[in-house]
Design a protein around this motif. Sequence first.
Motif, PDB file in Angstrom:
ATOM      1  N   ALA A  53       0.819  -1.212   0.000  1.00 31.02           N
ATOM      2  CA  ALA A  53       0.000   0.000   0.000  1.00 31.02           C
ATOM      3  C   ALA A  53       0.852   1.262   0.000  1.00 31.02           C
ATOM      4  CB  ALA A  53      -0.922   0.003   1.220  1.00 31.02           C
ATOM      5  N   GLY A  54       2.010   1.212   0.666  1.00 28.97           N
ATOM      6  CA  GLY A  54       2.865   2.390   0.753  1.00 28.97           C
ATOM      7  C   GLY A  54       4.271   2.001   1.152  1.00 28.97           C
ATOM      8  N   ARG A  55       5.269   2.524   0.454  1.00 29.71           N
ATOM      9  CA  ARG A  55       6.661   2.177   0.738  1.00 29.71           C
ATOM     10  C   ARG A  55       7.201   3.070   1.860  1.00 29.71           C
ATOM     11  NH1 ARG A  55       9.009   2.546  -5.290  1.00 29.71           N
ATOM     12  NH2 ARG A  55       7.755   4.447  -5.147  1.00 29.71           N
ATOM     13  N   THR A  56       7.506   2.482   2.991  1.00 28.26           N
ATOM     14  CA  THR A  56       8.038   3.240   4.118  1.00 28.26           C
ATOM     15  C   THR A  56       9.565   3.298   4.034  1.00 28.26           C
ATOM     16  OG1 THR A  56       7.934   1.202   5.430  1.00 28.26           O
ATOM     17  CG2 THR A  56       6.113   2.759   5.676  1.00 28.26           C
ATOM     18  N   ASP A  57      10.115   4.373   4.619  1.00 26.40           N
ATOM     19  CA  ASP A  57      11.562   4.604   4.574  1.00 26.40           C
ATOM     20  C   ASP A  57      12.282   3.888   5.710  1.00 26.40           C
ATOM     21  OD1 ASP A  57      11.283   6.324   2.386  1.00 26.40           O
ATOM     22  OD2 ASP A  57      10.915   8.049   3.688  1.00 26.40           O
ATOM     23  N   THR A  58      13.602   3.931   5.663  1.00 28.37           N
ATOM     24  CA  THR A  58      14.435   3.378   6.727  1.00 28.37           C
ATOM     25  C   THR A  58      14.024   3.961   8.077  1.00 28.37           C
ATOM     26  OG1 THR A  58      16.316   3.123   5.225  1.00 28.37           O
ATOM     27  CG2 THR A  58      16.797   3.178   7.590  1.00 28.37           C
TER      28      THR A  58
ATOM     29  N   SER B  93      -6.070   0.533  -4.998  1.00 25.24           N
ATOM     30  CA  SER B  93      -7.424   0.492  -4.427  1.00 25.24           C
ATOM     31  C   SER B  93      -7.531   1.312  -3.150  1.00 25.24           C
ATOM     32  CB  SER B  93      -7.837  -0.953  -4.135  1.00 25.24           C
ATOM     33  OG  SER B  93      -7.910  -1.715  -5.316  1.00 25.24           O
ATOM     34  N   ALA B  94      -6.401   1.726  -2.587  1.00 25.23           N
ATOM     35  CA  ALA B  94      -6.417   2.454  -1.317  1.00 25.23           C
ATOM     36  C   ALA B  94      -7.066   3.823  -1.486  1.00 25.23           C
ATOM     37  CB  ALA B  94      -5.000   2.610  -0.787  1.00 25.23           C
ATOM     38  N   ALA B  95      -8.010   4.129  -0.590  1.00 22.91           N
ATOM     39  CA  ALA B  95      -8.687   5.430  -0.619  1.00 22.91           C
ATOM     40  C   ALA B  95      -7.907   6.475   0.164  1.00 22.91           C
ATOM     41  CB  ALA B  95     -10.102   5.296  -0.054  1.00 22.91           C
ATOM     42  N   SER B  96      -7.233   6.058   1.210  1.00 19.02           N
ATOM     43  CA  SER B  96      -6.433   6.991   2.014  1.00 19.02           C
ATOM     44  C   SER B  96      -5.439   6.206   2.852  1.00 19.02           C
ATOM     45  CB  SER B  96      -7.330   7.828   2.931  1.00 19.02           C
ATOM     46  OG  SER B  96      -7.975   7.005   3.888  1.00 19.02           O
ATOM     47  N   ARG B  97      -4.460   6.933   3.356  1.00 20.87           N
ATOM     48  CA  ARG B  97      -3.433   6.363   4.234  1.00 20.87           C
ATOM     49  C   ARG B  97      -3.302   7.264   5.449  1.00 20.87           C
ATOM     50  NH1 ARG B  97      -2.787   5.734  -0.998  1.00 20.87           N
ATOM     51  NH2 ARG B  97      -1.857   3.818  -1.858  1.00 20.87           N
ATOM     52  N   THR B  98      -3.122   6.657   6.623  1.00 21.11           N
ATOM     53  CA  THR B  98      -2.971   7.424   7.852  1.00 21.11           C
ATOM     54  C   THR B  98      -1.631   7.101   8.501  1.00 21.11           C
ATOM     55  OG1 THR B  98      -5.364   7.435   8.272  1.00 21.11           O
ATOM     56  CG2 THR B  98      -3.917   7.903  10.139  1.00 21.11           C
ATOM     57  N   TYR B  99      -0.856   8.152   8.738  1.00 16.17           N
ATOM     58  CA  TYR B  99       0.411   8.037   9.463  1.00 16.17           C
ATOM     59  C   TYR B  99       0.254   8.690  10.831  1.00 16.17           C
ATOM     60  CZ  TYR B  99       3.260   6.526   5.456  1.00 16.17           C
ATOM     61  OH  TYR B  99       3.821   5.819   4.413  1.00 16.17           O
TER      62      TYR B  99
ATOM     63  N   LEU C 121      -4.491  16.575   1.828  1.00 15.19           N
ATOM     64  CA  LEU C 121      -4.339  16.215   3.233  1.00 15.19           C
ATOM     65  C   LEU C 121      -5.723  16.311   3.871  1.00 15.19           C
ATOM     66  CD1 LEU C 121      -2.160  15.412   5.293  1.00 15.19           C
ATOM     67  CD2 LEU C 121      -1.933  17.822   5.883  1.00 15.19           C
ATOM     68  N   GLN C 122      -6.318  15.167   4.139  1.00 15.56           N
ATOM     69  CA  GLN C 122      -7.701  15.123   4.606  1.00 15.56           C
ATOM     70  C   GLN C 122      -7.839  15.502   6.069  1.00 15.56           C
ATOM     71  OE1 GLN C 122      -8.521  11.071   3.578  1.00 15.56           O
ATOM     72  NE2 GLN C 122      -8.519  11.452   1.381  1.00 15.56           N
ATOM     73  N   ALA C 123      -6.816  15.211   6.854  1.00 13.45           N
ATOM     74  CA  ALA C 123      -6.851  15.546   8.285  1.00 13.45           C
ATOM     75  C   ALA C 123      -5.438  15.666   8.816  1.00 13.45           C
ATOM     76  CB  ALA C 123      -7.622  14.480   9.071  1.00 13.45           C
ATOM     77  N   LEU C 124      -5.247  16.605   9.754  1.00 15.48           N
ATOM     78  CA  LEU C 124      -3.992  16.731  10.476  1.00 15.48           C
ATOM     79  C   LEU C 124      -4.356  17.129  11.901  1.00 15.48           C
ATOM     80  CD1 LEU C 124      -0.787  18.736   9.384  1.00 15.48           C
ATOM     81  CD2 LEU C 124      -1.219  17.685  11.605  1.00 15.48           C
TER      82      LEU C 124
ATOM     83  N   ALA D 150      -2.667  10.272  -0.556  1.00 19.50           N
ATOM     84  CA  ALA D 150      -1.335   9.710  -0.772  1.00 19.50           C
ATOM     85  C   ALA D 150      -0.329  10.715  -0.243  1.00 19.50           C
ATOM     86  CB  ALA D 150      -1.096   9.417  -2.246  1.00 19.50           C
ATOM     87  N   PHE D 151       0.922  10.262  -0.053  1.00 17.47           N
ATOM     88  CA  PHE D 151       1.963  11.135   0.472  1.00 17.47           C
ATOM     89  C   PHE D 151       3.170  11.145  -0.456  1.00 17.47           C
ATOM     90  CE2 PHE D 151      -0.528  10.056   4.184  1.00 17.47           C
ATOM     91  CZ  PHE D 151      -0.524  11.227   4.935  1.00 17.47           C
ATOM     92  N   LEU D 152       3.872  12.265  -0.456  1.00 14.42           N
ATOM     93  CA  LEU D 152       5.120  12.390  -1.198  1.00 14.42           C
ATOM     94  C   LEU D 152       6.265  11.814  -0.368  1.00 14.42           C
ATOM     95  CD1 LEU D 152       4.575  16.087  -2.294  1.00 14.42           C
ATOM     96  CD2 LEU D 152       4.284  14.072  -3.754  1.00 14.42           C
ATOM     97  N   HIS D 153       7.407  11.569  -1.012  1.00 11.49           N
ATOM     98  CA  HIS D 153       8.574  11.039  -0.316  1.00 11.49           C
ATOM     99  C   HIS D 153       9.023  12.021   0.776  1.00 11.49           C
ATOM    100  CE1 HIS D 153      13.017   9.618  -0.455  1.00 11.49           C
ATOM    101  NE2 HIS D 153      12.301   8.808   0.312  1.00 11.49           N
ATOM    102  N   HIS D 154       9.116  11.542   2.009  1.00  9.86           N
ATOM    103  CA  HIS D 154       9.516  12.316   3.195  1.00  9.86           C
ATOM    104  C   HIS D 154       8.509  13.407   3.570  1.00  9.86           C
ATOM    105  CE1 HIS D 154      14.145  11.362   3.125  1.00  9.86           C
ATOM    106  NE2 HIS D 154      13.391  10.319   3.446  1.00  9.86           N
ATOM    107  N   MET D 155       7.326  13.384   2.987  1.00  6.35           N
ATOM    108  CA  MET D 155       6.349  14.456   3.233  1.00  6.35           C
ATOM    109  C   MET D 155       5.999  14.590   4.703  1.00  6.35           C
ATOM    110  SD  MET D 155       2.649  14.950   1.411  1.00  6.35           S
ATOM    111  CE  MET D 155       1.321  15.892   2.181  1.00  6.35           C
TER     112      MET D 155
END
Length: 270
Positions: free
Chosen positions: A48-53, A104-110, A170-173, A190-195
Amino acid sequence: MPRMALGVAYDGSFWQGWQTQPSGRTVQDRVENALSTFLTEEVGTICAGRTDTGVHGLGQVVHIDTAVQRRMESWVRGLNALLPDSIAVQWAQTVPDSFHARFSAASRTYLYIVRNARVRSPMLYGRAGWVYHALDLARMREAAQMLVGEHDFSCFRSSQCQAASPVRTLQALEIDQHSDFFLFTFKANAFLHHMVRNLMGALLYVGQGKNEPSWMAELLRHRDRRLAAPTFSPDGLYLAKVDYPQEFNLPDISAREALFSHLGISLARC
């Protein structure tokens, strides 16, 4: 060929991010190795999303295509027996061919956890960010509201970002405080790299009084990464939840539930 979706959690402190690398020291490499042994065939995963180190996963979702038949419980217990302690499958479910872990992902939450204290805690090493200057919750919340909505996030984008467009919604912060801990919730299509880490750096600058909340609007307007704050550490960052249409009927665990369940924190306290 049948398609299977898996929910995966991992402690990113031990790994060089999600995406496969020549070193083999990534979450994807270890998950695919376990799958190949479990299914006795080579298997590739889509996430669904590539996470960084250093970034953690609580609600990472992957899908694979395989004709091999296994009991549902075996997908979880069998794979976990082959995975290192820092990676574990949480659930497994058959999905239709129309399901795609990424598209298929509608949103991602970090989620990002920050401990605000004068002295660092060795018990939270790798699991929470640390700021020793006092943070002002009201100032950070004011700044956060300027970021919600559809914007060009060029000022919060890594120079290595390969996304075709810097525009994201950005749907919510949300920012909450409990004692010495601040919990930041980021939800977007979706998010940008290091966003997220770049947003964290800027929000913490505002919280420490280094810039006014209105600085956020200026950064969005100028679209220049060089004007923003440094990228904050990955230690307290968690990919906590990926939302999909109800038609796929995947397990629906809230981002906070996932975080507090894994860290053993009571929901009632936050």
